[in-house]
Design a protein around this motif. Structure first.
Motif, PDB file in Angstrom:
ATOM      1  N   ARG A 281       0.847  -1.204   0.000  1.00 13.64           N
ATOM      2  CA  ARG A 281       0.000   0.000   0.000  1.00 13.64           C
ATOM      3  C   ARG A 281       0.880   1.251   0.000  1.00 13.64           C
ATOM      4  NH1 ARG A 281      -5.439  -0.784   1.534  1.00 13.64           N
ATOM      5  NH2 ARG A 281      -5.854  -2.880   2.316  1.00 13.64           N
ATOM      6  N   GLU A 282       1.910   1.237   0.877  1.00 19.44           N
ATOM      7  CA  GLU A 282       2.796   2.392   0.993  1.00 19.44           C
ATOM      8  C   GLU A 282       3.610   2.601  -0.277  1.00 19.44           C
ATOM      9  OE1 GLU A 282       2.872   4.693   3.445  1.00 19.44           O
ATOM     10  OE2 GLU A 282       1.079   3.584   4.034  1.00 19.44           O
ATOM     11  N   VAL A 283       3.989   1.505  -0.943  1.00 23.11           N
ATOM     12  CA  VAL A 283       4.739   1.619  -2.193  1.00 23.11           C
ATOM     13  C   VAL A 283       3.927   2.378  -3.233  1.00 23.11           C
ATOM     14  CG1 VAL A 283       5.550   0.298  -4.197  1.00 23.11           C
ATOM     15  CG2 VAL A 283       6.279  -0.345  -1.909  1.00 23.11           C
ATOM     16  N   VAL A 284       2.662   2.037  -3.368  1.00 24.88           N
ATOM     17  CA  VAL A 284       1.804   2.719  -4.349  1.00 24.88           C
ATOM     18  C   VAL A 284       1.714   4.209  -4.018  1.00 24.88           C
ATOM     19  CG1 VAL A 284      -0.560   2.920  -5.232  1.00 24.88           C
ATOM     20  CG2 VAL A 284       0.482   0.659  -4.962  1.00 24.88           C
ATOM     21  N   ARG A 285       1.535   4.529  -2.743  1.00 26.34           N
ATOM     22  CA  ARG A 285       1.458   5.943  -2.337  1.00 26.34           C
ATOM     23  C   ARG A 285       2.784   6.657  -2.599  1.00 26.34           C
ATOM     24  NH1 ARG A 285      -1.459   3.743   3.028  1.00 26.34           N
ATOM     25  NH2 ARG A 285      -3.562   3.523   2.170  1.00 26.34           N
ATOM     26  N   TYR A 286       3.900   5.975  -2.323  1.00 23.59           N
ATOM     27  CA  TYR A 286       5.212   6.567  -2.567  1.00 23.59           C
ATOM     28  C   TYR A 286       5.393   6.860  -4.064  1.00 23.59           C
ATOM     29  CZ  TYR A 286      10.238   6.946  -3.254  1.00 23.59           C
ATOM     30  OH  TYR A 286      11.473   7.385  -3.643  1.00 23.59           O
TER      31      TYR A 286
ATOM     32  N   ASP B 214      15.043 -12.671 -15.072  1.00 24.00           N
ATOM     33  CA  ASP B 214      13.731 -12.058 -15.293  1.00 24.00           C
ATOM     34  C   ASP B 214      13.890 -10.638 -15.833  1.00 24.00           C
ATOM     35  OD1 ASP B 214      12.439 -14.311 -14.229  1.00 24.00           O
ATOM     36  OD2 ASP B 214      12.455 -13.488 -12.197  1.00 24.00           O
ATOM     37  N   VAL B 215      14.797  -9.891 -15.216  1.00 26.97           N
ATOM     38  CA  VAL B 215      15.016  -8.502 -15.629  1.00 26.97           C
ATOM     39  C   VAL B 215      15.517  -8.448 -17.071  1.00 26.97           C
ATOM     40  CG1 VAL B 215      16.299  -6.374 -15.171  1.00 26.97           C
ATOM     41  CG2 VAL B 215      15.444  -7.748 -13.260  1.00 26.97           C
ATOM     42  N   ASP B 216      16.447  -9.327 -17.419  1.00 21.32           N
ATOM     43  CA  ASP B 216      16.962  -9.378 -18.790  1.00 21.32           C
ATOM     44  C   ASP B 216      15.836  -9.706 -19.775  1.00 21.32           C
ATOM     45  OD1 ASP B 216      19.500  -8.826 -17.865  1.00 21.32           O
ATOM     46  OD2 ASP B 216      20.171 -10.924 -17.908  1.00 21.32           O
ATOM     47  N   ASP B 217      14.965 -10.624 -19.388  1.00 25.13           N
ATOM     48  CA  ASP B 217      13.844 -11.022 -20.242  1.00 25.13           C
ATOM     49  C   ASP B 217      12.886  -9.848 -20.447  1.00 25.13           C
ATOM     50  OD1 ASP B 217      12.172 -12.870 -21.706  1.00 25.13           O
ATOM     51  OD2 ASP B 217      10.870 -12.950 -19.946  1.00 25.13           O
ATOM     52  N   LEU B 218      12.584  -9.132 -19.380  1.00 21.30           N
ATOM     53  CA  LEU B 218      11.685  -7.978 -19.483  1.00 21.30           C
ATOM     54  C   LEU B 218      12.282  -6.899 -20.385  1.00 21.30           C
ATOM     55  CD1 LEU B 218      10.533  -7.691 -15.756  1.00 21.30           C
ATOM     56  CD2 LEU B 218       9.159  -8.468 -17.695  1.00 21.30           C
ATOM     57  N   ARG B 219      13.600  -6.722 -20.272  1.00 21.46           N
ATOM     58  CA  ARG B 219      14.273  -5.723 -21.117  1.00 21.46           C
ATOM     59  C   ARG B 219      14.158  -6.115 -22.589  1.00 21.46           C
ATOM     60  NH1 ARG B 219      18.645  -5.657 -18.546  1.00 21.46           N
ATOM     61  NH2 ARG B 219      18.404  -3.710 -17.366  1.00 21.46           N
ATOM     62  N   GLU B 220      14.363  -7.399 -22.881  1.00 17.32           N
ATOM     63  CA  GLU B 220      14.286  -7.870 -24.266  1.00 17.32           C
ATOM     64  C   GLU B 220      12.878  -7.717 -24.832  1.00 17.32           C
ATOM     65  OE1 GLU B 220      15.740 -11.844 -24.569  1.00 17.32           O
ATOM     66  OE2 GLU B 220      17.739 -11.330 -23.812  1.00 17.32           O
ATOM     67  N   ARG B 221      11.875  -7.845 -23.978  1.00 20.65           N
ATOM     68  CA  ARG B 221      10.489  -7.713 -24.433  1.00 20.65           C
ATOM     69  C   ARG B 221      10.079  -6.248 -24.609  1.00 20.65           C
ATOM     70  NH1 ARG B 221       7.465 -12.711 -23.532  1.00 20.65           N
ATOM     71  NH2 ARG B 221       8.872 -14.213 -22.557  1.00 20.65           N
ATOM     72  N   GLY B 222      10.937  -5.322 -24.195  1.00 16.95           N
ATOM     73  CA  GLY B 222      10.648  -3.909 -24.415  1.00 16.95           C
ATOM     74  C   GLY B 222      10.018  -3.186 -23.247  1.00 16.95           C
ATOM     75  N   VAL B 223       9.947  -3.838 -22.065  1.00 21.90           N
ATOM     76  CA  VAL B 223       9.362  -3.184 -20.893  1.00 21.90           C
ATOM     77  C   VAL B 223      10.119  -1.889 -20.607  1.00 21.90           C
ATOM     78  CG1 VAL B 223       9.091  -3.369 -18.377  1.00 21.90           C
ATOM     79  CG2 VAL B 223       8.440  -5.280 -19.864  1.00 21.90           C
ATOM     80  N   GLU B 224       9.371  -0.823 -20.350  1.00 20.93           N
ATOM     81  CA  GLU B 224       9.992   0.484 -20.126  1.00 20.93           C
ATOM     82  C   GLU B 224      10.468   0.662 -18.692  1.00 20.93           C
ATOM     83  OE1 GLU B 224       8.568   5.155 -19.880  1.00 20.93           O
ATOM     84  OE2 GLU B 224       7.612   3.848 -21.356  1.00 20.93           O
ATOM     85  N   LEU B 225       9.609   0.279 -17.727  1.00 21.97           N
ATOM     86  CA  LEU B 225       9.913   0.559 -16.322  1.00 21.97           C
ATOM     87  C   LEU B 225       9.598  -0.664 -15.470  1.00 21.97           C
ATOM     88  CD1 LEU B 225      10.872   3.312 -15.074  1.00 21.97           C
ATOM     89  CD2 LEU B 225       8.540   3.582 -14.234  1.00 21.97           C
ATOM     90  N   LEU B 226      10.540  -1.036 -14.598  1.00 26.49           N
ATOM     91  CA  LEU B 226      10.328  -2.137 -13.646  1.00 26.49           C
ATOM     92  C   LEU B 226      10.372  -1.566 -12.239  1.00 26.49           C
ATOM     93  CD1 LEU B 226      10.154  -5.124 -12.758  1.00 26.49           C
ATOM     94  CD2 LEU B 226      12.663  -5.216 -12.919  1.00 26.49           C
ATOM     95  N   ILE B 227       9.306  -1.817 -11.485  1.00 26.74           N
ATOM     96  CA  ILE B 227       9.232  -1.363 -10.091  1.00 26.74           C
ATOM     97  C   ILE B 227       9.066  -2.598  -9.219  1.00 26.74           C
ATOM     98  CG2 ILE B 227       7.984   0.067  -8.424  1.00 26.74           C
ATOM     99  CD1 ILE B 227       6.765   1.431 -11.066  1.00 26.74           C
ATOM    100  N   THR B 228      10.010  -2.813  -8.283  1.00 24.57           N
ATOM    101  CA  THR B 228       9.894  -3.947  -7.373  1.00 24.57           C
ATOM    102  C   THR B 228       9.650  -3.436  -5.960  1.00 24.57           C
ATOM    103  OG1 THR B 228      12.325  -4.034  -7.228  1.00 24.57           O
ATOM    104  CG2 THR B 228      11.258  -5.579  -8.715  1.00 24.57           C
TER     105      THR B 228
ATOM    106  N   ARG C 258      12.387  -0.090  -5.591  1.00 27.64           N
ATOM    107  CA  ARG C 258      13.372   0.024  -6.672  1.00 27.64           C
ATOM    108  C   ARG C 258      12.631   0.377  -7.959  1.00 27.64           C
ATOM    109  NH1 ARG C 258      16.270  -5.175  -9.421  1.00 27.64           N
ATOM    110  NH2 ARG C 258      17.911  -4.133 -10.591  1.00 27.64           N
ATOM    111  N   ILE C 259      13.064   1.448  -8.597  1.00 24.99           N
ATOM    112  CA  ILE C 259      12.485   1.872  -9.882  1.00 24.99           C
ATOM    113  C   ILE C 259      13.608   1.822 -10.898  1.00 24.99           C
ATOM    114  CG2 ILE C 259      11.294   3.704 -11.129  1.00 24.99           C
ATOM    115  CD1 ILE C 259      10.374   4.788  -8.378  1.00 24.99           C
ATOM    116  N   GLU C 260      13.465   0.939 -11.892  1.00 23.63           N
ATOM    117  CA  GLU C 260      14.543   0.734 -12.859  1.00 23.63           C
ATOM    118  C   GLU C 260      14.026   0.923 -14.281  1.00 23.63           C
ATOM    119  OE1 GLU C 260      17.918  -2.647 -14.025  1.00 23.63           O
ATOM    120  OE2 GLU C 260      16.426  -3.051 -12.477  1.00 23.63           O
ATOM    121  N   LYS C 261      14.617   1.867 -14.988  1.00 26.83           N
ATOM    122  CA  LYS C 261      14.236   2.092 -16.392  1.00 26.83           C
ATOM    123  C   LYS C 261      14.964   1.058 -17.245  1.00 26.83           C
ATOM    124  CE  LYS C 261      13.641   5.789 -19.796  1.00 26.83           C
ATOM    125  NZ  LYS C 261      12.201   5.542 -19.921  1.00 26.83           N
TER     126      LYS C 261
END
Length: 301
Positions: free
Chosen positions: A100-105, A235-249, A296-299
């Motif tokens: 919940r706090e992550v979404v608010r942040y 997983d991160v490498d796979d998401l990058r290859e698929r073109g994902v713009e932003l990963l938030i964990t 973590r916010i990773e472009k």
């Protein structure tokens, strides 16, 4: 040194172990997968009981939640009942507070325009805190619980409809074999099906459990944002290859790997020095503040 272990029904290929220092305490944090083998998981839990400081139950939830009511998953309760002395958590305490706090942040501090995005919430019963916080922001949410949990092509478009449906089906679903509801063992490594690619294309943000997200993830994810918990470097490498713009964990990254909420909750419980039944949501929020935790916010692209 305190030892925290996640006994997971997931694939052993996702195993990981780190040593960290949190608030002056040295901890070893380890995730051990049993490849979907319930008997193996039970035996591991018996061996860990009394020999570690806290146990995370991974790859399965003890509860599913809808509108403040908890529904116990029968298979998870069978696993938990094996442990007699060591605290066992499944991450639900953090899902309802941290996420919940992550979404608010993200909305208030990171200034991400989530309220203007279309959200595909792959399973709200698994992460009700996250879903409710996104709803409170005014996001347009597609609830994918029937699609991702039961492979039923029925999207849910309102929080009200989701709550009604959840109250109807959860008493039945939680008594079903868990492997029907969630990918365990080698199923976690299967190439994603594109059966429901349409819902990914029509959404800006895909939110929820990573293995649920991956289950039907199309090859083309250009411009999409992922809001999730546990990701490996692969997983991160796979998401990058698929073109994902932003990963938030939502959970911290240790040595390039974010652990599940069950692992983090077990670690925090060991630091709090309280019985699980005595821990309040505020306890978790206070200790996360002491740790200066932010998501973590990773472009990626």
């Amino acid at each position: 040194m305190k030892r925290i272990v996640s006994a997971s029904l997931g694939s052993s290929k996702r195993n990981h172990k780190v040593e960290v220092n949190l608030l002056g305490e040295d901890l070893t944090i380890e995730r051990i997968g049993t490849d979907g083998d319930f008997d193996k998981a039970k035996e591991m839990l018996r061996q860990l009981d009394g020999n570690v400081d806290a146990i995370g139950l991974g790859g399965i939830d003890l509860y599913l939640v809808a509108d403040g009511k908890k529904y116990i998953i029968r298979d998870a309760q069978k696993l938990r009942s094996v442990v007699k002395t060591t605290p066992v958590v499944d991450g639900s305490g953090l899902k309802d507070t941290l996420e919940r706090e992550v979404v608010r942040y993200l909305a208030n501090d990171a200034k991400l325009p989530l309220a203007q995005k279309k959200i595909l919430m792959v399973s709200a019963v698994d992460r009700f805190g996250m879903a409710e916080a996104l709803h409170e922001l005014g996001c347009e949410i597609l609830f994918g619980d029937l699609i991702f949990g039961l492979n039923l092509p029925i999207p849910i478009h309102t929080m009200g409809s989701f709550k009604v449906l959840a109250k109807m089906i959860l008493p039945v679903v939680t008594k079903m074999p868990f492997k029907i509801l969630y990918p365990t063992g080698s199923k976690q490594e299967k190439e994603p099906s594109e059966s429901y690619a349409k819902h990914y294309r029509e959404s800006d943000v895909i939110a929820g459990d990573y293995l649920f997200i991956r289950k039907y993830m199309p090859k083309d994810m250009r411009g999409k944002w992922i809001l999730t918990n546990t990701t490996t470097k692969q997983d991160v490498d796979d998401l990058r290859e698929r073109g994902v713009e932003l990963l938030i964990t939502t959970t911290p990254v240790f040595e390039g790997r974010s652990f599940g909420t069950n692992v983090l909750e077990a670690a925090l419980l060991s630091l709090l020095g309280k019985k699980w039944e005595e821990v309040t949501p505020q306890d978790y929020l206070d200790i996360l503040k002491k740790l200066n935790y932010i998501p973590r916010i990773e472009k990626l692209n």
